[in-house]
Structure formats: C-alpha cells, structure tokens
Design an enzyme around this catalytic site. Structure first.
Site, PDB file in Angstrom:
ATOM      1  N   LYS A  21       2.614  -0.719  -2.646  1.00 51.93           N
ATOM      2  CA  LYS A  21       3.828  -1.514  -2.454  1.00 51.93           C
ATOM      3  C   LYS A  21       3.712  -2.873  -3.132  1.00 51.93           C
ATOM      4  CE  LYS A  21       4.963   0.464   2.087  1.00 51.93           C
ATOM      5  NZ  LYS A  21       5.858   1.576   1.797  1.00 51.93           N
TER       6      LYS A  21
ATOM      7  N   GLN B 161       5.039  -4.961   3.518  1.00 50.95           N
ATOM      8  CA  GLN B 161       6.208  -5.394   2.748  1.00 50.95           C
ATOM      9  C   GLN B 161       6.013  -6.809   2.220  1.00 50.95           C
ATOM     10  OE1 GLN B 161       8.747  -3.475   1.926  1.00 50.95           O
ATOM     11  NE2 GLN B 161       7.958  -1.755   3.109  1.00 50.95           N
TER      12      GLN B 161
END
Lengths: 140, 439
Positions: B241, B218
């Site tokens: 991501k 993340q």
C-alpha cells in the site's frame, strides 16, 4: 441511456420482476447468500399435483446481476418438471443471462441457481407429492 | 477545495504538487484497460501501483544476487544480506525508529497485528483486561483481537465516531479506563479516509498505562510516519500500500516491548542455539523472523521507502486534500449520491459513497468498463458498514499520482451509471416474456 452490458431486459428483471414476492403455500424453499457481495436470494417453489413446478417466487437484495438472474430463472422454471429443472445446469444459467461475466460476477449470476439446487435437494430427500396420496408439505 | 474550513492556516503556501511530474515513474499508469480506454486507477487503498525503482530493486535480487540471507559466506549471500538489511535500515530511518532492532519484517499489516496479538496479547493480557478499538477498524485490526477475546476472555471496547466520520474523543475517554491494557487503532480509515488524532489517542492510553498499536496501513502512503514523535508502542504497515511489493510488511515495536515478548513462529534464523531439549532465541529483530523471509520483497520495500523519503509531503498533502475535496463536491452534485467520508482537511484520500438504486458492485462494473478502477463492497470493514447502516459502498481512493482530470472521469462515469439505472422512460416495467403463475 442503454448500456450494452446492463441491457434493458436485465434492468427490468432486477428492478421490477413480476416474480418477486412470496407464495401462499410454497412446497420448496431455500435461501442463498453470496458472502463476497452480500447478495441474498430467498426462493420459493410451488409444485403442481403432477410434480411440475407450478409457481416460482423469489425475494432478496443485491446487485442487478444477482436479482435479474433470479427473476430470469423463475421465468424459466415455471411449468417445468422437476427433472427438467435438475437438467438446467450451471452453463444453462450463464447462457440464460447472456452477458460475458468475470469469475467474480459469475457468482452473482449463479446465486439463484445454487439456491435452486438446494431447494431441489430438499425435494429429493422427501417423497414427492402424488395425485392420489397427498403428501405433507416438506417444510412443516 | 475546502481550505475555508481548514482549522490550520499556514502562512506559507507550499508550491503546488504536479502529479504529472511523477506519473511516468509508474508503468501501470501508461496502460489502457482495453484498447482506447485509459486506466483511471482509484483503488489505491486496496493496493498502490509500483514505481520503476521498486520494480528494478525486486528484479535485482533475482537477476544479480539470488541467495539466502544470514547464512552463506559466499559473495552472493553477502550481497543479498546487505541489501536485505539495508532495506531494514531505510525503514528504521524513515519512520524514526531508534534502530534496526525495532523493525521486524512480516508478510504485511495483518501478520504484524497478529504477531502482537499472539505474543504480547497472549502473555500480557488477563481475562477481564480491556482492549480499546475504534468503530472504523479494518478487519486486520479487529479479528485478531476478537480471537484473543475468545481465547483469553479479554474484553473489547469501541470508541465511536462523529456523524462526519471523525473520531469522538469523548467516546474514547469513556472507553479507556483502569482495565485498558492496549489501545489499537487505525491512523487512517480505509473507508472514510479519516485521519485520526494519533497524539491525542496515545496521550489518553499512556495516562492509564496502556500500550498503543497504530495500524498505519493506509496512513503510511499518505504522509511521513514518525513513531518516535507519536510515541506509539507498535506500528504495523504493508509494503504494497506504500508503492512497494506485496508479501512484505513491517511491525515496528519499541525495543522494551519486543524484548519482553516471546517469539510466535519457531524455525531457522530466530534461534541462537538449539539442542534436543531446548533452544535459545536470537536477538531482535531476528527473534520474530523464522525461516527464509521474502528477500526480494523486503529489498523492494526499501526502494519504496527511499521513493517516499524524497517527496515534498507538504505539497502532496495539499494535493491529496484537493483531490478529496473536489471529488466530494463533484459527486455530491449528482442526484442520488450519498457520501460517506471525512471532511477533506481530515481525510487522507478516500471518498466512499452510495448511489440510490445502483448496487455498488454494478456501479464498479460500469466504471470499470470506462477504465475507472474503484472498489465496491465492505472493504474489510463490516462493523463500520453496520454503523453507517449500509450493506456496501463504493470507494474511490486517491494517492499522490492521481490528478484532477481523474476526478472528472470518476464523476462522469457515475453519472453514466445513473443514466443506465435510472431510466426515465414510461414503458411498462415488465420485461418478463410471459406472465408468472399465480401463487
């Protein structure tokens, strides 16, 4: 506000179903889980002496689709013979809910139906109760 | 905006970041979910959208220089190898690795962490040795260690969280001890958005001689990553991501660590010499890259890193915090909404919440019909949801291209969902067409 997907009927069935609860002496019991969503259904069927489905109750938690489907299925099943219940297939369940579902949400709709299949399977593996020879409850 | 609660007061206010300056680079942002319903993409923690530069880089491999890498002597193979290795160099520079030998291409964060568990874990950890994790880990940084615990008798310990979703460092201190061999932790929670105090965690691990693994899946999309400054031994992240392709990821490892580790997968390219009875492993990083790698995806990741390297991260960080703060404030104003996310100034861009009486899956479905894409469920973090005491949550995750109007779209869609499910009519709540039989 009324939503065309979460219709009143579906919300009623999921939020305040008269079929939610337990039977005093259920003849057939099964549990189902949808691991993706965490939806859970506990299904109980009471059989009449002639083998028809007398009463149906369910309990569980999860999304509105899974809970409404269980309630609508219970409503359908009461008064049906075991054979009629077996003939109530996957598509019939999707049609009963009556809203277009993506494959992921179809699993929510079919959870109670799959739980019913488990319950009916357990019935066919034990002798059905008859009027003159009282059979022991298969869950003992 | 929660700047009044921010602990760091900077004298220089960065020029505000305008997401509209960048949105046109992302073609998916221009689509409508259905005719007349524009996309509001708030599922960036699951995967981010791709800019044209990444799309074109991936395409260039298939349209211009399709060839295997490290093998052929022909022009196309040389071009493919150069592009593939250039991507590795871009990643090494971006995260401040010492050189390319510390950058291993994998399929993604999950494979990167599994590689460490299967190689470092299997050879360096003994029964009774301890691995310290935190209570907010994603399954990718949890299940490999559970598997290792089962296989080798390694003990897992967990540092707990404060009620506001931040890490309890006192709890971490109680978990780290003389038997700690590895501290494996997420840099940013995929559920709570929490930015973890990486330097403090690394210092505590180093004090007992334990190795550190940073799950940066993340974190890497929300700010620069400097593995040298952080001092971590391993860092794992995924291309998809961070605005890159799926199927490609990175394991960064300090050279000394990687050199001491055996390969996990055997095959072509990871060997120098093979005989009928023995083989000699290739040098780093190739020792850990058996078989033909995802070449186009690696080249796409290189383009994603170049995209990230050109951004003004001070301004973007302020922008992301502002999105989180306004989403938290706006959602908190809706009756029945419960928020589960770290305070904005310690939050990389995730706001998770529940709505009383509305299951997260139903919420996500209603939002989708208004074009708002969020995730619902447990977000591959079941132990964290057990800690929070909720079966599932809805998650809105923001990144640099999101804008304030999308926060408002989210809030209005949640309000609509509430109005559908919280009916205020006095009609008998019994929809059944017939009465149920008695039990």
């Amino acid at each position: 506000m009324v939503d065309d997907f979460y219709r009143e009927e579906i919300l009623d069935h999921s939020q305040s179903s008269p079929y939610r609860g337990r039977l005093d002496r259920p003849d057939l019991v099964a549990d189902g889980v949808n691991p993706l969503c965490g939806d859970r259904i506990h299904l109980e069927l009471g059989l009449a002496p002639d083998g028809t489905i007398g009463a149906v109750r369910f309990d569980g938690s999860g999304c509105a689709i899974s809970q409404a489907s269980a309630s609508m299925l219970a409503e359908q099943l009461e008064g049906k013979s075991a054979d009629e219940a077996r003939r109530f297939d996957r598509q019939a369940m999707l049609d009963l809910l009556g809203i277009p579902l993506t494959p992921a949400r179809q699993k929510c709709c079919l959870l109670a139906w799959k739980t019913l299949q488990k319950a009916l399977e357990s019935a066919s593996s034990t002798p059905a109760p008859t009027a003159d020879v009282p059979a022991p409850c298969p869950r003992h | 905006m929660s700047s009044s609660t921010a602990p760091i007061i900077t004298s220089e206010v960065p020029a505000p970041f305008d997401p509209w300056s960048i949105r046109s680079r992302f073609p998916v942002l221009t689509r409508e979910v259905r005719p007349g319903v524009p996309l509001v993409y708030l599922d960036n923690a699951a995967t981010s959208l791709k800019p044209w530069s990444v799309i074109r880089a991936v395409q260039s491999y298939d349209t211009e220089f399709t060839a295997n890498v490290h093998r052929g002597l022909h022009t196309l193979s040389e071009e493919a190898t150069a592009a593939y290795e250039e991507a590795r160099t871009s990643v090494a520079r971006y995260i401040h690795a010492r050189d390319e030998s510390e950058i291993i291409f994998t399929r993604g964060t999950t494979e990167s962490i599994n590689l460490v568990a299967l190689s470092f874990g299997r050879t360096r950890l003994q029964p009774g040795d301890e691995i310290v994790l935190t209570a907010l880990e994603h399954h990718a940084n949890l299940v490999p260690w559970l598997m290792l615990a089962r296989e080798r008798g390694v003990v897992l310990r967990y540092a707990e969280l404060h009620p506001d979703g931040t890490l309890d460092l006192d709890s971490l201190d109680r978990q780290i001890g003389s038997r700690t061999r590895l501290v494996a932790f997420s840099g940013m929670s995929n559920v709570l958005g929490t930015l973890l105090p990486i330097a403090e965690i690394v210092a505590r691990a180093q004090a007992v001689g334990a190795a550190t693994l940073l799950d940066a899946a993340q974190l890497v999309a929300h700010g620069p990553l400097d593995v040298a400054a952080l001092g971590v031994d391993f860092a794992a992240f995924s291309g998809h991501k961070m605005f890159g392709p799926t199927g490609i990821g990175i394991l960064y490892g300090r050279r000394e660590r990687l050199e001491a580790m055996p390969p996990v997968l055997g095959g072509g390219d990871m060997v120098l010499e093979v005989h009928r009875d023995r083989a000699e492993w290739n040098e780093l990083p190739y020792k850990f890259e058996a078989g033909t790698p995802p070449i186009a995806q690696a080249i796409g990741l290189g383009a994603a890193v170049q995209f990230l390297a050109e951004l003004d991260w001070d301004a973007i960080t302020a922008h992301q915090q502002q999105l989180v703060a306004s989403a938290q404030a706006r959602l908190a104003s809706i009756s029945g909404v419960r928020l589960f996310s770290a305070p904005a100034y310690q939050n990389g861009g995730v706001v998770s919440f529940t709505v009383d009486g509305v299951h997260p899956h139903d919420l996500a479905q209603i939002l989708d019909r208004r074009g708002v894409a969020i995730r619902a469920g447990q977000h591959c973090a079941m132990p964290l949801h057990e800690t929070l005491g909720i079966p599932a949550s809805a998650r809105a995750s923001f990144c640099l291209y999101n804008c304030q109007s999308e926060v408002e779209s989210l809030a209005q869609a949640v309000e609509y969902a509430c109005s559908v499910f919280h009916r205020s009519d006095s009609r008998s709540p019994n929809a059944a067409r017939k009465s149920p039989a008695d039990g």
